[in-house]
Scaffold this active site. Sequence first.
Site, PDB file in Angstrom:
ATOM      1  N   ASP A  92      -3.675   2.850  -8.970  1.00 17.87           N
ATOM      2  CA  ASP A  92      -2.978   2.300  -7.821  1.00 17.87           C
ATOM      3  C   ASP A  92      -2.289   3.460  -7.114  1.00 17.87           C
ATOM      4  OD1 ASP A  92      -0.650  -0.488  -7.315  1.00 17.87           O
ATOM      5  OD2 ASP A  92      -2.043   0.552  -5.996  1.00 17.87           O
ATOM      6  N   ASP A 271      -7.001  -7.095 -12.197  1.00 15.79           N
ATOM      7  CA  ASP A 271      -6.159  -6.379 -13.167  1.00 15.79           C
ATOM      8  C   ASP A 271      -4.894  -7.191 -13.361  1.00 15.79           C
ATOM      9  OD1 ASP A 271      -4.580  -5.272 -10.606  1.00 15.79           O
ATOM     10  OD2 ASP A 271      -3.390  -4.892 -12.397  1.00 15.79           O
TER      11      ASP A 271
HETATM   12  C1  LIG Z   1       1.289  -8.404 -10.572  1.00 19.04           C
HETATM   13  N1  LIG Z   1       0.995  -8.745  -9.226  1.00 19.04           N
HETATM   14  C2  LIG Z   1       0.652  -7.777  -8.351  1.00 19.04           C
HETATM   15  N2  LIG Z   1       0.486  -6.465  -8.683  1.00 19.04           N
HETATM   16  C3  LIG Z   1       0.192  -5.834  -7.517  1.00 19.04           C
HETATM   17  C4  LIG Z   1      -0.049  -4.492  -7.267  1.00 19.04           C
HETATM   18  C5  LIG Z   1       0.076  -3.480  -8.384  1.00 19.04           C
HETATM   19  C6  LIG Z   1      -1.035  -3.440  -9.330  1.00 19.04           C
HETATM   20  C7  LIG Z   1      -0.493  -2.525 -10.441  1.00 19.04           C
HETATM   21  O1  LIG Z   1       0.426  -3.302 -11.239  1.00 19.04           O
HETATM   22  C8  LIG Z   1       1.122  -2.587 -12.255  1.00 19.04           C
HETATM   23  O2  LIG Z   1       1.953  -1.615 -11.694  1.00 19.04           O
HETATM   24  C9  LIG Z   1       3.133  -2.246 -11.196  1.00 19.04           C
HETATM   25  C10 LIG Z   1       0.123  -1.924 -13.204  1.00 19.04           C
HETATM   26  O3  LIG Z   1       0.804  -1.012 -14.069  1.00 19.04           O
HETATM   27  C11 LIG Z   1       1.675  -1.644 -15.003  1.00 19.04           C
HETATM   28  C12 LIG Z   1      -0.902  -1.130 -12.413  1.00 19.04           C
HETATM   29  O4  LIG Z   1      -1.938  -0.717 -13.294  1.00 19.04           O
HETATM   30  C13 LIG Z   1      -1.987   0.638 -13.531  1.00 19.04           C
HETATM   31  C14 LIG Z   1      -1.559  -1.936 -11.318  1.00 19.04           C
HETATM   32  O5  LIG Z   1      -2.329  -1.012 -10.556  1.00 19.04           O
HETATM   33  C15 LIG Z   1      -3.571  -1.461 -10.104  1.00 19.04           C
HETATM   34  C16 LIG Z   1      -0.277  -4.078  -5.928  1.00 19.04           C
HETATM   35  N3  LIG Z   1      -0.503  -2.737  -5.653  1.00 19.04           N
HETATM   36  C17 LIG Z   1      -0.645  -2.347  -4.369  1.00 19.04           C
HETATM   37  N4  LIG Z   1      -0.837  -1.053  -4.068  1.00 19.04           N
HETATM   38  N5  LIG Z   1      -0.607  -3.229  -3.314  1.00 19.04           N
HETATM   39  C18 LIG Z   1      -0.442  -4.564  -3.520  1.00 19.04           C
HETATM   40  O6  LIG Z   1      -0.369  -5.355  -2.521  1.00 19.04           O
HETATM   41  C19 LIG Z   1      -0.270  -5.032  -4.890  1.00 19.04           C
HETATM   42  C20 LIG Z   1      -0.074  -6.393  -5.163  1.00 19.04           C
HETATM   43  C21 LIG Z   1       0.172  -6.785  -6.481  1.00 19.04           C
HETATM   44  N6  LIG Z   1       0.455  -8.000  -7.031  1.00 19.04           N
END
Ligand SMILES: CNc1nc2c(CC[C@H]3O[C@H](OC)[C@H](OC)[C@@H](OC)[C@@H]3OC)c3nc(N)[nH]c(=O)c3cc2[nH]1
Length: 376
Positions: A92, A271
Site C-alpha cells: 500500500d 486483503d
Molecule cells: C480495513 N479497511 C480498509 N483498509 C484500507 C486501506 C489499507 C489497506 C492496508 O490495510 C492495513 O494497513 C492499515 C494493512 O496493514 C496492516 C495493509 O497491508 C499491508 C493494507 O495494505 C494493502 C486503504 N489503503 C489505501 N491506500 N486507500 C484506501 O482507500 C484504503 C481503504 C481501506 N479500507
Amino acid sequence: MKFTLQAKDTASKARAGVLETAHGEIQTPIFMPVGTAGTVKAVHQHELVQDIQAQIILGNTYHLYLRPGLDVLHKAGGLHKFNHWNGPILTDSGGYQVYSLTEVRKIREEGVTFRSHIDGSKHLFTPENVMDTQRIIGADIIMAFDECTPYPCEYSYARKSLDMTHRWLKRCVDRFDSTEPLYGYEQTLFPIVQGSVYKDLREKSAEVIASFNRDGNAIGGLSVGEPAEEMYAMTEVVTNILPQDRPRYLMGVGTPINILENIALGIDMFDCVMPTRNARNGMLFTQHGIINIKNEKWKADFSPIEAESDLLVDQIHTKAYLRHLIRSQEILGAQIASLHNLHFYLWLVKQAREKIVEGTFYIWKEKMVKVLGQRL
Ligand SMILES: CNc1nc2c(CC[C@H]3O[C@H](OC)[C@H](OC)[C@@H](OC)[C@@H]3OC)c3nc(N)[nH]c(=O)c3cc2[nH]1
C-alpha cells in the site's frame, strides 16, 4: 503485467482469472495475507507457501519506511530478498496508514506530514516520494498515494478529497513512469477509486481511474465502517465502469461473507487484517461458521480444530488445546489460529474460483453466506 480472464459466472459478475507478475502468477479471485512490517504476523513463510499456498503477500510502505527503513531495504536488494519471499508482493502507498495510525497529521496539496507512531519523528509523504519508496521496497504491485475518506463524511469533503486524490494520482503516474525499477524486474502501479458512499462521485472517480489505463485498478474508501449494503452498492457502481480485462482490487475487505458478495460483484483481489488480527484473539473462521475458541463450551472438546480441513494443525490439534493456548496467550496459539484463518480464507477464494469455472458459483455463494456468519 498480464491478466487473463478464464471464466465468467452467468448468474453474477464473478470472474476467474490469472494475473502474471515478475514473481509468478496469481489465480484470482485471491486473498492476500497482510504482512505489515515485512512479515505475516505469527506465520512463517514456508507455512504460507506449503501449508496455505499463499500466492501473494502484502507489505506496508508506512511501516517499512519507518522500520527497518529504506537504507536497509535498499542494501538488502528489496523486500523480497529481505524477507526471503520469492512470490509476488503488493504494498500500500502509506496514505491510509498515516490516517489510521497517526494522530498528528496535516493533509496539504503537496502531501501529508505526520509524526511517526514509533518515535514521534516528523515525516512528509508526497505522491512522488511514496513512488520512490515503493521502488526501493520493490513490490510487484504498488498503490497510488490517495486519501481514503472516513465514514461518514460530508459530500463536499468527499468531492474535494476526490479531486485532490485524482491530482495526486497524476503526480504518481508521472513519477512512476519516469523512474526505473531498481532490482531488474518490472513493477506496476494501481490507481485507487474513491468517492466515499456517493454514487455520482464513485462514477466520476471510476471513470478518471479507468482513463489512466493501468494494468489493474483498486477500489478504496470502503470497509471503513460503512454498512455492508453501502459497500456492495458502491462496489457495483464502480465495477460497472472499471475495464473488464483488468484485475479489480477491493482494499481492506473483509469478512468471508463480504468477500463472497464482492466476488459476485466482479472483484478479483482482497486483503484484510481480520484473519490474522482476530485469530490472535481466538476468533476462528470455519466453513460451518465462526468459533470463539475462548468460549467455555470448547474447554473439553477434543475434536480437531476443523476435521474437514487439509491443514495439518487443524487435524492434529483439538479445540480444547487451542482454547488453552489462546487463553494462556501462548505464541503457539497465535501461530495456529492465524495459520488456520489464513488457510480458511485461501480455501474460500479457491472454492469460489472452482465454482466460477464450473458455472455453479451463484448457487454455492447463496448457500455459503447463510452458513459463514453463524456463531458456533
Ligand atoms: C480495513 N479497511 C480498509 N483498509 C484500507 C486501506 C489499507 C489497506 C492496508 O490495510 C492495513 O494497513 C492499515 C494493512 O496493514 C496492516 C495493509 O497491508 C499491508 C493494507 O495494505 C494493502 C486503504 N489503503 C489505501 N491506500 N486507500 C484506501 O482507500 C484504503 C481503504 C481501506 N479500507
